[in-house]
Design an enzyme around this catalytic site. Structure first.
Site, PDB file in Angstrom:
ATOM      1  N   ASP A   1      63.337  57.389 143.525  1.00  0.00           N
ATOM      2  CA  ASP A   1      61.994  56.893 143.224  1.00  0.00           C
ATOM      3  C   ASP A   1      62.104  55.379 143.283  1.00  0.00           C
ATOM      4  O   ASP A   1      62.774  54.767 142.455  1.00  0.00           O
ATOM      5  CB  ASP A   1      61.618  57.369 141.807  1.00  0.00           C
TER       6      ASP A   1
ATOM      7  N   TYR B   1      66.396  54.388 129.317  1.00  0.00           N
ATOM      8  CA  TYR B   1      65.466  55.276 130.018  1.00  0.00           C
ATOM      9  C   TYR B   1      65.096  54.726 131.388  1.00  0.00           C
ATOM     10  O   TYR B   1      64.653  53.608 131.519  1.00  0.00           O
ATOM     11  CB  TYR B   1      64.172  55.445 129.207  1.00  0.00           C
TER      12      TYR B   1
ATOM     13  N   LYS C   1      63.328  60.781 134.348  1.00  0.00           N
ATOM     14  CA  LYS C   1      64.152  61.982 134.492  1.00  0.00           C
ATOM     15  C   LYS C   1      64.760  61.948 135.886  1.00  0.00           C
ATOM     16  O   LYS C   1      64.284  61.238 136.764  1.00  0.00           O
ATOM     17  CB  LYS C   1      63.275  63.225 134.343  1.00  0.00           C
TER      18      LYS C   1
HETATM   19  C1  F6R Z   1      58.125  60.939 133.764  1.00  0.00           C
HETATM   20  C2  F6R Z   1      57.404  59.790 134.298  1.00  0.00           C
HETATM   21  C3  F6R Z   1      56.101  59.403 133.703  1.00  0.00           C
HETATM   22  C4  F6R Z   1      56.244  58.128 132.876  1.00  0.00           C
HETATM   23  C5  F6R Z   1      54.905  57.745 132.192  1.00  0.00           C
HETATM   24  C6  F6R Z   1      55.000  56.431 131.421  1.00  0.00           C
HETATM   25  O1  F6R Z   1      59.337  61.112 134.420  1.00  0.00           O
HETATM   26  O2  F6R Z   1      57.872  59.121 135.187  1.00  0.00           O
HETATM   27  O3  F6R Z   1      55.555  60.441 132.950  1.00  0.00           O
HETATM   28  O4  F6R Z   1      57.250  58.277 131.914  1.00  0.00           O
HETATM   29  O5  F6R Z   1      53.896  57.604 133.150  1.00  0.00           O
HETATM   30  O6  F6R Z   1      55.480  55.461 132.268  1.00  0.00           O
HETATM   31  P1  F6R Z   1      55.661  53.934 131.830  1.00  0.00           P
HETATM   32  O7  F6R Z   1      56.561  53.922 130.634  1.00  0.00           O
HETATM   33  O8  F6R Z   1      56.287  53.318 133.037  1.00  0.00           O
HETATM   34  O9  F6R Z   1      54.291  53.409 131.534  1.00  0.00           O
HETATM   35 MG    MG Z   2      59.872  61.323 140.141  1.00  0.00          MG
HETATM   36 MG    MG Z   3      58.352  56.919 138.987  1.00  0.00          MG
END
Ligand code: F6R
Ligand code: MG
Ligand code: MG
Length: 373
Positions: free
Chosen positions: A13, A227, A230
Protein backbone atom coordinates in the site's frame (compact mmCIF):
# COMPACT_ATOMS: atom_id res chain seq x y z
CA UNK A 1 13.70 -32.26 -15.69
CA UNK A 2 12.26 -29.16 -17.32
CA UNK A 3 13.26 -25.66 -16.43
CA UNK A 4 11.69 -24.18 -13.32
CA UNK A 5 9.79 -20.93 -13.26
CA UNK A 6 9.13 -18.67 -10.30
CA UNK A 7 5.83 -16.95 -9.59
CA UNK A 8 6.35 -13.92 -7.35
CA UNK A 9 3.55 -11.83 -5.91
CA UNK A 10 4.78 -8.72 -4.12
CA UNK A 11 2.31 -6.19 -2.75
CA UNK A 12 2.25 -2.88 -0.96
CA UNK A 13 0.00 0.00 0.00
CA UNK A 14 1.80 3.13 -1.15
CA UNK A 15 -1.14 5.50 -1.07
CA UNK A 16 -4.94 5.27 -0.90
CA UNK A 17 -7.69 6.79 -3.04
CA UNK A 18 -9.86 8.00 -1.28
CA UNK A 19 -8.64 7.44 2.30
CA UNK A 20 -7.75 3.74 2.53
CA UNK A 21 -10.39 2.41 0.11
CA UNK A 22 -8.75 2.08 -3.30
CA UNK A 23 -5.76 2.95 -5.53
CA UNK A 24 -5.83 5.79 -8.07
CA UNK A 25 -5.54 4.49 -11.68
CA UNK A 26 -2.47 6.71 -12.21
CA UNK A 27 -0.53 4.66 -9.62
CA UNK A 28 -1.44 1.46 -11.45
CA UNK A 29 -0.26 3.09 -14.71
CA UNK A 30 3.03 3.96 -13.04
CA UNK A 31 3.43 0.34 -11.90
CA UNK A 32 2.67 -0.93 -15.44
CA UNK A 33 5.16 1.49 -16.96
CA UNK A 34 7.84 0.55 -14.44
CA UNK A 35 7.55 -3.17 -15.23
CA UNK A 36 6.98 -2.95 -19.01
CA UNK A 37 9.79 -4.45 -21.07
CA UNK A 38 11.85 -5.48 -18.03
CA UNK A 39 14.35 -8.12 -19.16
CA UNK A 40 14.26 -10.03 -15.85
CA UNK A 41 10.61 -10.93 -16.21
CA UNK A 42 8.87 -13.47 -18.41
CA UNK A 43 5.54 -11.75 -17.75
CA UNK A 44 3.77 -9.56 -15.22
CA UNK A 45 0.32 -8.37 -14.22
CA UNK A 46 -0.52 -5.38 -12.02
CA UNK A 47 -3.63 -5.82 -9.86
CA UNK A 48 -5.35 -4.00 -7.04
CA UNK A 49 -7.47 -4.93 -4.06
CA UNK A 50 -8.57 -2.09 -1.80
CA UNK A 51 -5.64 0.28 -1.28
CA UNK A 52 -3.02 -2.36 -2.15
CA UNK A 53 -1.08 -2.78 -5.40
CA UNK A 54 -0.19 -6.38 -6.29
CA UNK A 55 2.72 -7.05 -8.65
CA UNK A 56 2.30 -10.53 -10.10
CA UNK A 57 5.52 -11.55 -11.87
CA UNK A 58 6.99 -14.65 -13.50
CA UNK A 59 10.72 -15.20 -14.00
CA UNK A 60 13.49 -17.82 -13.80
CA UNK A 61 15.51 -16.60 -10.82
CA UNK A 62 13.95 -18.48 -7.89
CA UNK A 63 12.40 -17.18 -4.68
CA UNK A 64 14.13 -14.42 -2.65
CA UNK A 65 15.97 -13.19 -5.76
CA UNK A 66 17.52 -9.80 -4.82
CA UNK A 67 17.14 -8.39 -8.37
CA UNK A 68 13.42 -9.24 -8.52
CA UNK A 69 12.82 -7.84 -5.04
CA UNK A 70 14.76 -4.70 -5.95
CA UNK A 71 12.67 -4.32 -9.09
CA UNK A 72 9.44 -4.50 -7.03
CA UNK A 73 10.89 -2.03 -4.53
CA UNK A 74 11.67 0.44 -7.33
CA UNK A 75 8.15 0.04 -8.76
CA UNK A 76 6.71 0.91 -5.34
CA UNK A 77 9.08 3.91 -5.06
CA UNK A 78 7.86 5.17 -8.45
CA UNK A 79 4.24 4.65 -7.40
CA UNK A 80 4.93 6.52 -4.17
CA UNK A 81 6.19 9.46 -6.23
CA UNK A 82 2.93 9.47 -8.23
CA UNK A 83 1.00 9.14 -4.95
CA UNK A 84 2.80 12.16 -3.52
CA UNK A 85 2.07 14.25 -6.63
CA UNK A 86 -1.64 13.41 -6.31
CA UNK A 87 -1.50 13.80 -2.51
CA UNK A 88 -2.87 10.30 -2.06
CA UNK A 89 -3.60 9.15 1.48
CA UNK A 90 -0.67 7.57 3.33
CA UNK A 91 1.71 7.91 0.35
CA UNK A 92 4.59 5.45 0.76
CA UNK A 93 3.04 3.98 3.92
CA UNK A 94 4.32 0.41 3.51
CA UNK A 95 7.91 1.31 2.57
CA UNK A 96 9.57 1.16 5.96
CA UNK A 97 13.09 1.97 4.85
CA UNK A 98 14.82 4.59 2.70
CA UNK A 99 17.14 2.18 0.95
CA UNK A 100 16.73 -1.33 -0.46
CA UNK A 101 18.77 -3.91 1.44
CA UNK A 102 18.76 -7.10 -0.66
CA UNK A 103 15.43 -8.69 0.26
CA UNK A 104 12.11 -6.88 0.28
CA UNK A 105 10.91 -9.11 3.15
CA UNK A 106 11.12 -7.15 6.36
CA UNK A 107 11.00 -3.83 4.50
CA UNK A 108 7.20 -3.48 4.47
CA UNK A 109 5.77 -5.02 1.28
CA UNK A 110 4.15 -8.49 1.45
CA UNK A 111 5.69 -11.38 -0.49
CA UNK A 112 4.39 -14.78 -1.64
CA UNK A 113 6.63 -16.67 -4.08
CA UNK A 114 6.93 -20.23 -5.33
CA UNK A 115 9.26 -22.00 -7.75
CA UNK A 116 8.05 -25.04 -9.72
CA UNK A 117 8.24 -26.88 -12.96
CA UNK A 118 5.29 -25.79 -15.08
CA UNK A 119 2.98 -28.78 -15.59
CA UNK A 120 1.35 -29.77 -18.88
CA UNK A 121 -1.35 -27.32 -17.84
CA UNK A 122 -0.80 -25.02 -14.87
CA UNK A 123 -3.89 -23.37 -13.35
CA UNK A 124 -3.08 -21.05 -10.42
CA UNK A 125 -5.20 -18.79 -8.27
CA UNK A 126 -3.82 -15.65 -6.68
CA UNK A 127 -5.91 -14.60 -3.72
CA UNK A 128 -5.44 -11.03 -2.47
CA UNK A 129 -7.18 -9.52 0.55
CA UNK A 130 -7.54 -6.04 1.99
CA UNK A 131 -8.29 -4.88 5.56
CA UNK A 132 -7.11 -8.07 7.19
CA UNK A 133 -3.96 -10.00 8.18
CA UNK A 134 -1.98 -13.08 6.98
CA UNK A 135 -3.78 -15.44 9.40
CA UNK A 136 -6.92 -14.84 7.33
CA UNK A 137 -5.69 -17.65 5.00
CA UNK A 138 -5.55 -20.27 7.78
CA UNK A 139 -9.23 -21.17 7.60
CA UNK A 140 -9.53 -21.40 3.78
CA UNK A 141 -6.15 -23.20 3.35
CA UNK A 142 -7.14 -25.73 5.98
CA UNK A 143 -10.49 -26.30 4.24
CA UNK A 144 -8.89 -26.60 0.77
CA UNK A 145 -6.13 -29.03 1.72
CA UNK A 146 -7.46 -30.91 4.76
CA UNK A 147 -11.25 -30.88 4.97
CA UNK A 148 -12.99 -33.63 3.00
CA UNK A 149 -16.31 -31.83 3.46
CA UNK A 150 -14.80 -29.02 1.34
CA UNK A 151 -12.45 -30.97 -0.93
CA UNK A 152 -13.92 -34.26 -2.06
CA UNK A 153 -10.66 -34.93 -3.93
CA UNK A 154 -9.06 -35.82 -0.58
CA UNK A 155 -11.43 -38.78 -0.46
CA UNK A 156 -11.79 -39.88 -4.07
CA UNK A 157 -8.69 -38.72 -5.99
CA UNK A 158 -5.83 -41.24 -5.52
CA UNK A 159 -3.33 -38.37 -6.12
CA UNK A 160 -4.69 -36.47 -3.12
CA UNK A 161 -5.55 -39.31 -0.76
CA UNK A 162 -2.17 -39.28 1.02
CA UNK A 163 -2.85 -35.73 2.17
CA UNK A 164 -0.75 -32.59 2.42
CA UNK A 165 2.09 -31.20 4.52
CA UNK A 166 1.47 -27.82 6.17
CA UNK A 167 4.30 -25.45 7.10
CA UNK A 168 3.27 -23.07 9.90
CA UNK A 169 5.06 -19.92 11.08
CA UNK A 170 4.94 -18.60 14.63
CA UNK A 171 5.07 -14.88 13.84
CA UNK A 172 5.87 -13.88 17.40
CA UNK A 173 8.85 -16.20 18.05
CA UNK A 174 9.93 -16.36 14.37
CA UNK A 175 9.87 -20.16 14.27
CA UNK A 176 8.53 -22.68 11.77
CA UNK A 177 7.03 -26.16 12.17
CA UNK A 178 5.55 -28.76 9.79
CA UNK A 179 2.48 -30.97 10.17
CA UNK A 180 1.53 -33.99 8.08
CA UNK A 181 -2.17 -34.27 7.47
CA UNK A 182 -4.52 -36.02 7.90
CA UNK A 183 -2.79 -37.77 10.84
CA UNK A 184 -1.65 -34.57 12.60
CA UNK A 185 -4.85 -32.64 11.98
CA UNK A 186 -5.69 -32.07 15.64
CA UNK A 187 -2.16 -30.85 16.41
CA UNK A 188 -2.26 -28.43 13.46
CA UNK A 189 -5.62 -27.02 14.54
CA UNK A 190 -4.35 -26.20 18.04
CA UNK A 191 -2.04 -23.67 16.39
CA UNK A 192 -3.78 -22.34 13.28
CA UNK A 193 -7.01 -21.68 15.20
CA UNK A 194 -5.03 -18.71 16.59
CA UNK A 195 -4.44 -16.88 13.28
CA UNK A 196 -3.05 -13.71 14.87
CA UNK A 197 0.08 -15.64 15.79
CA UNK A 198 0.32 -18.91 13.82
CA UNK A 199 0.02 -18.68 10.03
CA UNK A 200 0.09 -21.33 7.35
CA UNK A 201 3.09 -20.34 5.23
CA UNK A 202 3.01 -23.12 2.64
CA UNK A 203 1.40 -26.42 1.73
CA UNK A 204 3.03 -29.36 -0.11
CA UNK A 205 1.51 -32.46 -1.71
CA UNK A 206 2.65 -35.62 0.09
CA UNK A 207 2.13 -37.60 -3.13
CA UNK A 208 4.30 -35.51 -5.45
CA UNK A 209 6.24 -33.29 -2.96
CA UNK A 210 5.10 -30.41 -5.16
CA UNK A 211 4.55 -26.98 -3.68
CA UNK A 212 0.78 -26.37 -3.68
CA UNK A 213 0.24 -23.08 -1.85
CA UNK A 214 2.23 -20.24 -0.34
CA UNK A 215 1.12 -17.13 1.55
CA UNK A 216 2.57 -13.81 2.61
CA UNK A 217 3.11 -13.81 6.37
CA UNK A 218 4.90 -10.66 7.46
CA UNK A 219 3.54 -8.66 10.40
CA UNK A 220 4.35 -5.09 9.47
CA UNK A 221 3.59 -3.72 12.89
CA UNK A 222 5.92 -6.17 14.63
CA UNK A 223 8.65 -5.15 12.16
CA UNK A 224 8.04 -1.44 12.34
CA UNK A 225 7.34 -1.38 16.09
CA UNK A 226 4.39 0.92 15.46
CA UNK A 227 1.04 0.90 13.68
CA UNK A 228 1.38 0.94 9.91
CA UNK A 229 -1.82 -0.85 8.95
CA UNK A 230 -2.76 -4.51 8.88
CA UNK A 231 -0.66 -6.67 6.60
CA UNK A 232 -3.22 -7.15 3.88
CA UNK A 233 -2.08 -10.57 2.65
CA UNK A 234 -1.75 -12.51 -0.62
CA UNK A 235 -1.74 -16.25 -1.28
CA UNK A 236 -0.90 -18.40 -4.32
CA UNK A 237 -2.67 -21.74 -4.81
CA UNK A 238 -1.84 -24.18 -7.64
CA UNK A 239 -4.83 -26.22 -8.75
CA UNK A 240 -6.00 -29.47 -10.41
CA UNK A 241 -4.30 -32.80 -11.19
CA UNK A 242 -3.60 -33.98 -7.64
CA UNK A 243 -4.12 -30.53 -6.09
CA UNK A 244 -7.48 -28.98 -5.16
CA UNK A 245 -9.67 -28.27 -8.21
CA UNK A 246 -10.27 -24.57 -8.88
CA UNK A 247 -13.75 -25.01 -7.41
CA UNK A 248 -12.38 -26.73 -4.30
CA UNK A 249 -9.92 -23.85 -3.78
CA UNK A 250 -12.74 -21.29 -4.04
CA UNK A 251 -15.31 -23.21 -1.99
CA UNK A 252 -14.10 -22.16 1.53
CA UNK A 253 -14.97 -18.55 0.68
CA UNK A 254 -18.64 -19.43 0.12
CA UNK A 255 -18.98 -19.34 3.92
CA UNK A 256 -17.45 -15.98 4.91
CA UNK A 257 -15.26 -16.51 7.98
CA UNK A 258 -14.42 -13.87 10.54
CA UNK A 259 -11.03 -12.16 10.32
CA UNK A 260 -9.18 -9.46 12.22
CA UNK A 261 -8.76 -6.10 10.51
CA UNK A 262 -11.47 -3.81 9.16
CA UNK A 263 -11.64 -0.28 10.60
CA UNK A 264 -8.30 0.83 12.08
CA UNK A 265 -7.09 -2.77 12.00
CA UNK A 266 -8.91 -3.22 15.30
CA UNK A 267 -12.09 -5.13 14.53
CA UNK A 268 -13.47 -8.52 13.62
CA UNK A 269 -15.44 -8.78 10.39
CA UNK A 270 -16.45 -11.25 7.69
CA UNK A 271 -14.08 -11.76 4.74
CA UNK A 272 -16.26 -10.94 1.73
CA UNK A 273 -15.36 -12.61 -1.60
CA UNK A 274 -15.80 -10.06 -4.42
CA UNK A 275 -15.13 -9.53 -8.12
CA UNK A 276 -12.25 -7.19 -8.95
CA UNK A 277 -14.63 -4.27 -9.56
CA UNK A 278 -16.05 -4.55 -6.06
CA UNK A 279 -12.74 -4.66 -4.23
CA UNK A 280 -13.02 -1.20 -2.65
CA UNK A 281 -13.93 -1.50 1.03
CA UNK A 282 -15.90 1.60 2.02
CA UNK A 283 -18.39 0.68 4.78
CA UNK A 284 -16.54 1.41 8.04
CA UNK A 285 -13.45 0.94 5.81
CA UNK A 286 -14.64 -2.57 5.02
CA UNK A 287 -15.84 -5.17 5.41
CA UNK A 288 -12.56 -6.96 4.57
CA UNK A 289 -12.41 -8.14 0.94
CA UNK A 290 -10.83 -11.00 -0.93
CA UNK A 291 -10.43 -11.37 -4.71
CA UNK A 292 -9.40 -14.49 -6.63
CA UNK A 293 -7.45 -14.05 -9.86
CA UNK A 294 -7.19 -17.21 -11.95
CA UNK A 295 -4.35 -17.67 -14.44
CA UNK A 296 -3.28 -20.44 -16.76
CA UNK A 297 0.50 -20.30 -17.10
CA UNK A 298 1.93 -20.94 -20.55
CA UNK A 299 5.75 -21.05 -20.57
CA UNK A 300 5.63 -18.56 -17.73
CA UNK A 301 3.18 -16.24 -19.51
CA UNK A 302 0.27 -15.22 -17.30
CA UNK A 303 -2.87 -16.06 -19.27
CA UNK A 304 -5.54 -14.19 -17.35
CA UNK A 305 -6.70 -13.02 -14.94
CA UNK A 306 -10.09 -14.63 -14.75
CA UNK A 307 -12.09 -12.83 -12.08
CA UNK A 308 -13.20 -15.94 -10.18
CA UNK A 309 -15.34 -14.42 -7.41
CA UNK A 310 -17.36 -12.43 -9.99
CA UNK A 311 -19.47 -15.61 -10.30
CA UNK A 312 -23.09 -15.14 -9.19
CA UNK A 313 -22.66 -18.32 -7.14
CA UNK A 314 -20.81 -16.13 -4.60
CA UNK A 315 -23.72 -13.64 -4.33
CA UNK A 316 -25.06 -15.58 -1.37
CA UNK A 317 -21.69 -15.36 0.41
CA UNK A 318 -21.66 -11.61 -0.15
CA UNK A 319 -25.18 -11.35 1.26
CA UNK A 320 -24.19 -13.43 4.30
CA UNK A 321 -21.10 -11.26 4.78
CA UNK A 322 -23.25 -8.11 4.64
CA UNK A 323 -25.63 -9.55 7.22
CA UNK A 324 -22.77 -10.54 9.55
CA UNK A 325 -21.21 -7.11 9.01
CA UNK A 326 -24.47 -5.39 9.89
CA UNK A 327 -24.86 -7.39 13.07
CA UNK A 328 -21.25 -6.86 14.18
CA UNK A 329 -21.47 -3.12 13.49
CA UNK A 330 -24.41 -2.94 15.90
CA UNK A 331 -22.01 -3.91 18.72
CA UNK A 332 -20.02 -0.71 18.12
CA UNK A 333 -16.99 -0.45 20.42
CA UNK A 334 -17.74 -3.70 22.25
CA UNK A 335 -15.89 -6.98 21.87
CA UNK A 336 -16.07 -9.26 19.97
CA UNK A 337 -16.61 -6.70 17.16
CA UNK A 338 -13.75 -4.61 18.52
CA UNK A 339 -10.64 -6.73 19.03
CA UNK A 340 -9.33 -7.54 22.53
CA UNK A 341 -7.06 -4.85 23.94
CA UNK A 342 -3.81 -6.66 23.17
CA UNK A 343 -4.70 -7.20 19.49
CA UNK A 344 -5.83 -3.71 18.60
CA UNK A 345 -3.69 -1.72 16.22
CA UNK A 346 -4.91 1.59 17.65
CA UNK A 347 -5.48 2.25 21.30
CA UNK A 348 -5.84 5.24 23.57
CA UNK A 349 -5.63 3.00 26.65
CA UNK A 350 -2.12 4.02 27.92
CA UNK A 351 -3.02 7.70 27.70
CA UNK A 352 -6.47 7.29 29.30
CA UNK A 353 -5.03 5.02 32.00
CA UNK A 354 -2.22 7.39 32.97
CA UNK A 355 -4.75 10.23 33.29
CA UNK A 356 -7.15 8.20 35.46
CA UNK A 357 -4.68 6.11 37.45
CA UNK A 358 -5.04 8.11 40.66
CA UNK A 359 -8.82 7.42 40.67
CA UNK A 360 -8.39 3.65 40.87
CA UNK A 361 -8.71 2.26 44.41
CA UNK A 362 -8.24 -1.29 45.61
CA UNK A 363 -11.26 -3.57 45.96
CA UNK A 364 -11.30 -6.84 47.91
CA UNK A 365 -11.61 -8.19 51.45
CA UNK A 366 -10.24 -6.04 54.25
CA UNK A 367 -7.05 -7.31 55.88
CA UNK A 368 -7.65 -9.18 59.16
CA UNK A 369 -6.82 -7.04 62.21
CA UNK A 370 -6.00 -9.93 64.56
CA UNK A 371 -3.31 -12.25 63.37
CA UNK A 372 -4.32 -15.88 62.99
CA UNK A 373 -8.03 -15.06 62.50
C1 F6R B 1 -7.26 -0.35 8.25
C2 F6R B 1 -7.12 0.95 7.59
C3 F6R B 1 -8.09 2.03 7.88
C4 F6R B 1 -7.45 3.11 8.74
C5 F6R B 1 -8.48 4.21 9.11
C6 F6R B 1 -7.84 5.35 9.92
O1 F6R B 1 -6.23 -1.21 7.88
O2 F6R B 1 -6.19 1.17 6.84
O3 F6R B 1 -9.25 1.52 8.47
O4 F6R B 1 -6.91 2.55 9.91
O5 F6R B 1 -9.03 4.77 7.96
O6 F6R B 1 -6.75 5.82 9.22
P1 F6R B 1 -5.87 7.05 9.72
O7 F6R B 1 -5.37 6.71 11.09
O8 F6R B 1 -4.78 7.11 8.70
O9 F6R B 1 -6.76 8.25 9.71
MG1 MG C 1 -4.75 -2.27 2.42
MG1 MG D 1 -3.84 2.36 3.30
Amino acid sequence: MGEKITLSVIKADVGGYVGHSSVHPKLLETAERSLAGNKLLIDYHVARVGDDINLIMTHKYGVDCPEIHHLAWNVFLNCTETARELKQYGAGQDLLSDAFSGNIKGMGPGVAEMEFEERKSEPVIIFAADKTEPGAWNFPLYKMFADPFNTIGLVIDPKMHEGFCFEVYDLVNNERVEFNLPEEMYDLLVFIGAPGRYCIKSVYSRTSNEIAAVSSTQRLNLMAGRYVGKDDPVCIVRCQSGLPAVGEALEPFANPHLVAGWMRGSHIGPLMPVGLNDASPTRFDGPPRVVAMGFQLAQGKLIGPKDLFADVAFDRARQTANEIANYLRSLGPFEPHRLPLEDMEYTTMPEVMSRLKHRFTRVGPKKAKVSGV
